[in-house]
Scaffold this active site. Structure first.
Site, short mmCIF file in Angstrom:
data_model
loop_
_atom_site.label_atom_id
_atom_site.label_comp_id
_atom_site.label_asym_id
_atom_site.label_seq_id
_atom_site.Cartn_x
_atom_site.Cartn_y
_atom_site.Cartn_z
N SER A 138 -19.01 32.47 -45.43
CA SER A 138 -18.09 31.80 -45.62
C SER A 138 -16.46 32.29 -45.12
CB SER A 138 -17.99 31.54 -47.15
OG SER A 138 -16.66 30.92 -47.68
N TYR A 148 -18.29 36.28 -55.19
CA TYR A 148 -18.63 35.35 -53.96
C TYR A 148 -18.16 35.86 -52.74
CZ TYR A 148 -19.26 31.12 -51.37
OH TYR A 148 -19.90 30.29 -50.39
#
Length: 268
Positions: A138, A148
């Site tokens: 990501s 995350y």
């Protein structure tokens, strides 16, 4: 005919990979937790493209699920030529308000599973001197965004290091780093997205097309959209926390609530 194994294959980026690879004539091994959705997806791809699509029900938040996929990747009689590590999930809320069990579950899926499955794949691929691995990360890997972002930063660094170590062995490894992608990811995690500008949203099929082009070119990191490339370039000139503010607001909007592992990784 070559075979590709895709985790998190029933929705979002994983489903887009499955569609594209089936259209290109690859046989598939589809991995996810939902047996019914897996069977439905496999049947649709088989009927539409005439490829073989096997299903493997596995929860990558547990050792048994990871081991089952490792075993399939190590099967020399039915080798896997392309591994797409896509399974992942998001957590609402900010550190340290997210429950620790959920944080550890995320690390299990995003880091341990990626390490173990990549290793199982490349050991077999190195023997055959061909193959590829796409680890879906990501753009959050490049900005501060709690566990995350940290887990996705690990995916990028691990993939780049592994690609260097495998150079000359006929095996390509690449970290795919999209931004916000319109999938089920945010809905499953019950994250608010109204603060995300419309221009930041990407299409899953286009993300996959760009990623596979970059893999074929031998790139080890793919940022599959010029807008995000420009944004990350600009981020080098501004305070490190500025770019992370948008994603942080989205993640905090409704407070901490966990999303069970196995949803497709969105990117942002």
């Amino acid at each position: 005919m070559t075979t590709a194994l895709v985790t998190g294959a029933t929705a979002g980026i994983g489903a887009a990979f499955a569609r594209r690879l089936a259209r290109d004539g690859h046989n598939l091994v589809l991995v996810a937790r939902d047996a019914q959705r897996l069977r439905s997806t496999a049947a649709e791809l088989h009927d539409r493209h005439g490829i073989e699509a096997a299903v493997l029900v596995a929860d990558l938040a547990g050792d048994a699920g990871i081991a089952a996929v490792e075993e399939r990747l190590g099967d020399r009689r039915h080798p896997v030529d392309l591994l797409v590590n896509n399974a992942g999930f998001g957590l609402k809320g900010s550190y340290p308000d997210v429950p620790m069990d959920d944080e550890l579950r995320m690390l299990k899926v995003h880091c341990e599973a990626v390490l173990r499955l990549t290793t199982a794949a490349v050991v077999s691929m190195r023997e055959r001197r061909r193959g590829g691995v796409v680890n879906v990360a990501s753009v959050a890997a490049f900005v501060p965004r709690g566990t995350y972002g940290a887990s996705k930063a690990w995916v990028v660094q691990f993939t780049q290091g592994a690609a260097r170590d495998m150079a000359g062995n006929g095996v390509r490894l690449m970290a795919l780093c999209p931004g916000f992608v319109r999938t089920e990811f945010h809905e499953r995690a019950r994250m608010g997205t109204k603060s995300i500008p419309e221009w930041m949203w990407l299409d899953a099929d286009k993300v996959v097309d760009a990623g596979l082009r970059d893999l074929a070119r031998g790139r080890t990191v793919s940022i599959p959209d010029p807008r995000y490339k420009a944004l990350l370039g600009a981020a080098k000139l501004v305070p490190r926390g500025a770019l992370g503010g948008i994603t942080s607001r989205a993640g905090r909007k409704y407070g901490p609530r966990r999303e069970a592992p196995g949803a497709d990784t969105p990117g942002g």
